[in-house]
Design a protein around this motif. Structure first.
Motif, PDB file in Angstrom:
ATOM      1  N   MET A  34       0.839  -1.195   0.000  1.00 19.13           N
ATOM      2  CA  MET A  34       0.000   0.000   0.000  1.00 19.13           C
ATOM      3  C   MET A  34       0.874   1.244   0.000  1.00 19.13           C
ATOM      4  O   MET A  34       1.707   1.417   0.894  1.00 19.13           O
ATOM      5  CB  MET A  34      -0.875  -0.041   1.249  1.00 19.13           C
ATOM      6  CG  MET A  34      -1.823   1.083   1.354  1.00 19.13           C
ATOM      7  SD  MET A  34      -3.227   0.632   2.383  1.00 19.13           S
ATOM      8  CE  MET A  34      -2.694   1.107   3.982  1.00 19.13           C
ATOM      9  N   ALA A  35       0.665   2.124  -0.992  1.00 15.98           N
ATOM     10  CA  ALA A  35       1.455   3.362  -1.108  1.00 15.98           C
ATOM     11  C   ALA A  35       0.557   4.566  -0.858  1.00 15.98           C
ATOM     12  O   ALA A  35      -0.647   4.502  -1.090  1.00 15.98           O
ATOM     13  CB  ALA A  35       2.065   3.439  -2.498  1.00 15.98           C
ATOM     14  N   PRO A  36       1.137   5.703  -0.410  1.00 12.35           N
ATOM     15  CA  PRO A  36       0.300   6.855  -0.055  1.00 12.35           C
ATOM     16  C   PRO A  36      -0.264   7.623  -1.254  1.00 12.35           C
ATOM     17  O   PRO A  36      -1.257   8.298  -1.131  1.00 12.35           O
ATOM     18  CB  PRO A  36       1.235   7.743   0.755  1.00 12.35           C
ATOM     19  CG  PRO A  36       2.604   7.330   0.362  1.00 12.35           C
ATOM     20  CD  PRO A  36       2.541   5.904  -0.050  1.00 12.35           C
ATOM     21  N   THR A  37       0.388   7.521  -2.433  1.00 13.87           N
ATOM     22  CA  THR A  37      -0.132   8.270  -3.592  1.00 13.87           C
ATOM     23  C   THR A  37      -0.150   7.369  -4.808  1.00 13.87           C
ATOM     24  O   THR A  37       0.537   6.350  -4.867  1.00 13.87           O
ATOM     25  CB  THR A  37       0.778   9.475  -3.941  1.00 13.87           C
ATOM     26  OG1 THR A  37       2.050   8.953  -4.367  1.00 13.87           O
ATOM     27  CG2 THR A  37       0.969  10.404  -2.772  1.00 13.87           C
ATOM     28  N   GLU A  38      -0.924   7.809  -5.795  1.00 13.77           N
ATOM     29  CA  GLU A  38      -1.053   7.013  -7.014  1.00 13.77           C
ATOM     30  C   GLU A  38       0.260   6.960  -7.790  1.00 13.77           C
ATOM     31  O   GLU A  38       0.645   5.914  -8.302  1.00 13.77           O
ATOM     32  CB  GLU A  38      -2.150   7.641  -7.873  1.00 13.77           C
ATOM     33  CG  GLU A  38      -2.836   6.617  -8.690  1.00 13.77           C
ATOM     34  CD  GLU A  38      -4.267   7.025  -9.015  1.00 13.77           C
ATOM     35  OE1 GLU A  38      -4.512   7.224 -10.185  1.00 13.77           O
ATOM     36  OE2 GLU A  38      -5.094   7.156  -8.099  1.00 13.77           O
ATOM     37  N   ILE A  39       0.962   8.113  -7.851  1.00 10.86           N
ATOM     38  CA  ILE A  39       2.264   8.136  -8.558  1.00 10.86           C
ATOM     39  C   ILE A  39       3.167   7.051  -7.965  1.00 10.86           C
ATOM     40  O   ILE A  39       3.804   6.290  -8.669  1.00 10.86           O
ATOM     41  CB  ILE A  39       2.958   9.529  -8.416  1.00 10.86           C
ATOM     42  CG1 ILE A  39       2.271  10.564  -9.312  1.00 10.86           C
ATOM     43  CG2 ILE A  39       4.429   9.463  -8.758  1.00 10.86           C
ATOM     44  CD1 ILE A  39       2.972  11.931  -9.349  1.00 10.86           C
ATOM     45  N   LEU A  40       3.196   6.987  -6.627  1.00  9.02           N
ATOM     46  CA  LEU A  40       4.066   6.019  -5.953  1.00  9.02           C
ATOM     47  C   LEU A  40       3.625   4.585  -6.190  1.00  9.02           C
ATOM     48  O   LEU A  40       4.452   3.697  -6.361  1.00  9.02           O
ATOM     49  CB  LEU A  40       4.071   6.306  -4.458  1.00  9.02           C
ATOM     50  CG  LEU A  40       5.264   7.122  -3.995  1.00  9.02           C
ATOM     51  CD1 LEU A  40       5.114   7.453  -2.533  1.00  9.02           C
ATOM     52  CD2 LEU A  40       6.546   6.349  -4.205  1.00  9.02           C
TER      53      LEU A  40
END
Length: 700
Positions: free
Chosen positions: A327-333
């Motif tokens: 799970m990443a905090p942003t879509e780019i990531l």
């Protein structure tokens, strides 16, 4: 149920006399931890003063220093009203045996001033003196009293953090009324411990802080503040210890595969693991082999290779037939993790999928069916992964990237998605030891301190904005030789419009000066626009990316070798270090240019100095804590420590260690908090808003 003895403290501030809905809303904005609720009396009482005014300071007019708050006994000389209807201020002159002073009033009520300052009479006046053209004046004094009234003026006055639309006297009055309702609470601290530290009782400490007699009553090192800070730290550590206990009690699954899948992932890497990575993988494997759930924090500086360790851990779990999620905090990531893992997963035969908020309903449905059927081994996504509707056939391990955006609640929500789910949390923000205890007291910690082989340290220089044209010229030359560069503009909290204008102006100026297309990314753009700008920078179609701090975390363009950070003096150390981590991601020499506006303040100069001297994120984090307090390191805006009202890590780090040991001891001797001290500790948890931990006690 909350103990009834606390009821008076959980009454809303609007229950105090003279506090109507409008003032209650203003006070709540100042003292409540969330904007969506009205503040309670407890919130109000934990809003402690930051300094005090000593009204006993009576130096005489001539000996009053500029900017000092003084109390003067003066004889009123003459009134000098400005011309009628004019805008000029109203002035009153007065004198004592050392000299004369002018009192200045704007928008005056003349009849009131004539009554309060009768010519020829003696008055006691208290307020801030300012020297102007070598003459002292006092604008709108705080107190103007006759000799008889002066005896009742408070000698010492606490000074509170304030907000627009709230008068100091209103806040003081509300606090006085709240203190009257403070109940006698049971003592939750160990008697011998209090005696050894010579600390007062909780209510005595709180009363002394709001009615200080001396500076020491408010000092972070003084007995009153230390007592309340320790109560708060103990509540936090007890809550974390209860979370840990509950996660452990839920039982884990012993996962002991042969390790072939993990080996396939590691063999597919174009480099060998660093010692730190190998040690972290070993720690994780031994955690997974235990029948207890893993709760591990993986701390690694920017570019230390955390993702590789995470993928090795996921492979270990997938080999046992379970599924993994990242799970990443942003879509780019999320997209970036997906892209970097794809070749390794293909080589190892791991079935990988991406889930983001952008998926259509049809895409989401197909993905969900595959997850349920166990046809996907590993899914990468944003928070969308853990919204109620997403289910797994057999979730075994969750990796959470950039932890400080996920609190204890989310850790518990994740673990509800499967049976005995193991949790690995990664953070690229090097966090000082005391802060690790604050926010991750429920976790074991692995640290990656080396950079992958072949990476060169980033050369950092600081340059005054006066030399902007020279820097633009140098960037132009670097780009002509095939390099890529980031140009970062700061965000000023107050006004997005100004920021946007600044970023767009810089973008235009660079396009004109360099005569080529420049990519632009800022917070107001849609995700598609950001992706497109990023893609053209990555592909080399554009060679410069102008951005606000949205690129701070995780953006990976290995061939970018220069980053210019404009107005570097406005950034915190941790943020500067994160931004610098966007370059130096290959074997080419890289540089970071810190553009500052002179003259620099002491703290800003110290920050830029540290950045020039070291690339070590852990050292930088410790310095940042020393210079600024813990709050901003973890990305919360207010200074001070995240989630704490009274405790400050820079002052109370020693108490944090004691609180952690105390919390562990308490749960060993009274795991359900049922004993006499246990009941009092339940009060403590409620008082400091850690009641989710009490729900765990009941569930356990």
């Amino acid at each position: 149920m909350r103990p009834s003895v606390l009821d008076p403290l959980f009454a809303p501030v609007s229950s105090l006399q003279g506090i109507g809905p409008k003032i209650a809303k203003t006070i709540s904005g100042l003292v409540a931890d969330r904007q969506d609720r009205e503040a309670t009396l407890a919130d109000l009482l934990f809003h402690v003063p930051h300094s005090l005014i000593d009204r006993r300071h009576r130096p005489g007019i001539a000996y009053s220093e500029n900017g000092q708050i003084v109390t003067l006994q003066v004889t009123i000389d003459r009134h000098h009203p400005g011309p009628r209807g004019g805008r000029a201020p109203y002035r009153i002159t007065a004198f004592d045996q050392t000299g004369s002073i002018t009192f200045v009033f704007f928008h005056p009520r003349r009849d009131w001033l004539e009554k309060m300052f009768p010519e020829g009479e003696v008055r006691v006046v208290s307020g801030r003196v300012e020297w102007f053209n070598e003459r002292p004046q006092m604008v709108h004094p705080d107190y103007l009293l006759s000799l008889e009234e002066a005896a009742s003026m408070p000698a010492i006055e606490p000074v509170y953090p304030m907000t627009a639309g709230l008068a100091g006297k209103t806040l003081q009055k509300a606090l006085g009324a709240a203190l009257q309702r403070l109940p006698v609470l049971p003592e939750w601290q160990d008697g011998a411990f209090l005696e050894r530290n010579m600390w007062p009782g909780f209510d005595e400490a709180l009363r002394a802080v709001h009615n200080p007699k001396e500076q020491d009553d408010l000092s972070p090192e003084g007995a009153n503040i230390r007592r309340i800070a320790y109560d708060e730290l103990l509540a936090s550590q007890l809550a974390l210890a209860l979370v840990r206990k509950s996660m452990r009690q839920l039982g884990g699954v012993s996962r002991k595969p042969s390790g072939t899948l993990q080996q396939k992932v590691i063999s597919a890497l174009p480099f060998s693991l660093t010692d730190g990575q190998a040690a972290a993988v070993k720690d994780i494997n031994s955690d997974l082999a235990e029948p207890i759930r893993m709760l591990r924090l993986l701390q690694g500086d920017v570019g230390a290779g955390k993702t590789v360790v995470a993928l090795a851990a996921l492979a270990q779990v997938i080999e046992t037939g379970a599924q993994g999620a990242l799970m990443a905090p942003t879509e780019i990531l999320a997209r970036q993790h997906f892209a970097s893992m794809q070749p390794l997963c293909e080589a190892a035969g791991i079935r990988l999928a991406l889930m983001t908020g952008k998926d259509t309903q049809k895409q989401r449905r197909i993905l969900q069916e595959k997850l349920n059927a166990g046809e996907i081994d590993l899914v990468v996504g944003t928070h969308a992964l853990f919204q109620g509707s997403v289910t797994f056939q057999n979730l075994g391990l969750v990796v959470v990237d950039e932890q400080h955006r996920f609190g204890v609640h989310q850790r518990l929500a994740i673990s509800a998605k499967g049976n005995g789910v193991d949790v690995l949390v990664m953070t690229a923000t090097p966090i000082p030891r005391t802060l690790v205890l604050t926010c991750f007291g429920d976790m074991d910690v692995s640290r990656l301190t080396e950079k992958p082989a072949g990476r060169k340290p980033v050369t950092t220089v600081s340059v005054s904005l006066d030399r902007l044209d020279e820097i633009v010229g140098r960037i132009g030359a670097a780009i002509s030789s095939g390099q890529k560069a980031y140009w970062v503009c700061p965000l000023v909290e107050e006004s997005e419009k100004i920021d946007l204008a600044a970023v767009e102006d810089r973008h235009k100026v660079l396009e004109q000066a360099l005569g080529q297309k420049v990519s632009l990314i800022h917070g107001r753009m849609s995700a598609d626009e950001k992706d497109a700008a990023m893609a053209s920078f990555k592909s080399g179609e554009t060679r410069i990316l102008v951005a606000t701090t949205v690129i701070e975390v995780g953006v990976d363009v290995p061939d970018a070798t220069i980053i210019v950070i404009e107005h570097a003096e406005r950034f915190g150390l941790a943020q500067l270090h994160q931004l610098r981590g966007r370059v130096g991601r290959s074997d080419k020499p890289s540089s970071c240019v810190l553009l500052f506006k002179a003259p620099l303040g002491e703290t800003a100069a110290a920050r830029l100095n540290i950045m020039r001297e070291t690339n070590d994120g852990f050292l930088i984090a410790e310095e940042d804590l020393r210079l600024r307090g813990g709050g901003e390191i973890l990305g919360t805006r207010q200074s001070g420590t995240p989630g704490f009202r009274v405790a400050r890590l820079e002052d109370h780090a020693d108490l944090m260690e004691i609180a952690r040991d105390d919390a562990r001891l308490i749960l060993e001797t009274d795991p359900d908090l049922k004993g006499p001290r246990g009941d009092a500790l339940r009060c403590l948890l409620y008082l400091f808003g850690r009641d989710e931990a009490i729900r765990l006690l009941r569930a356990g």
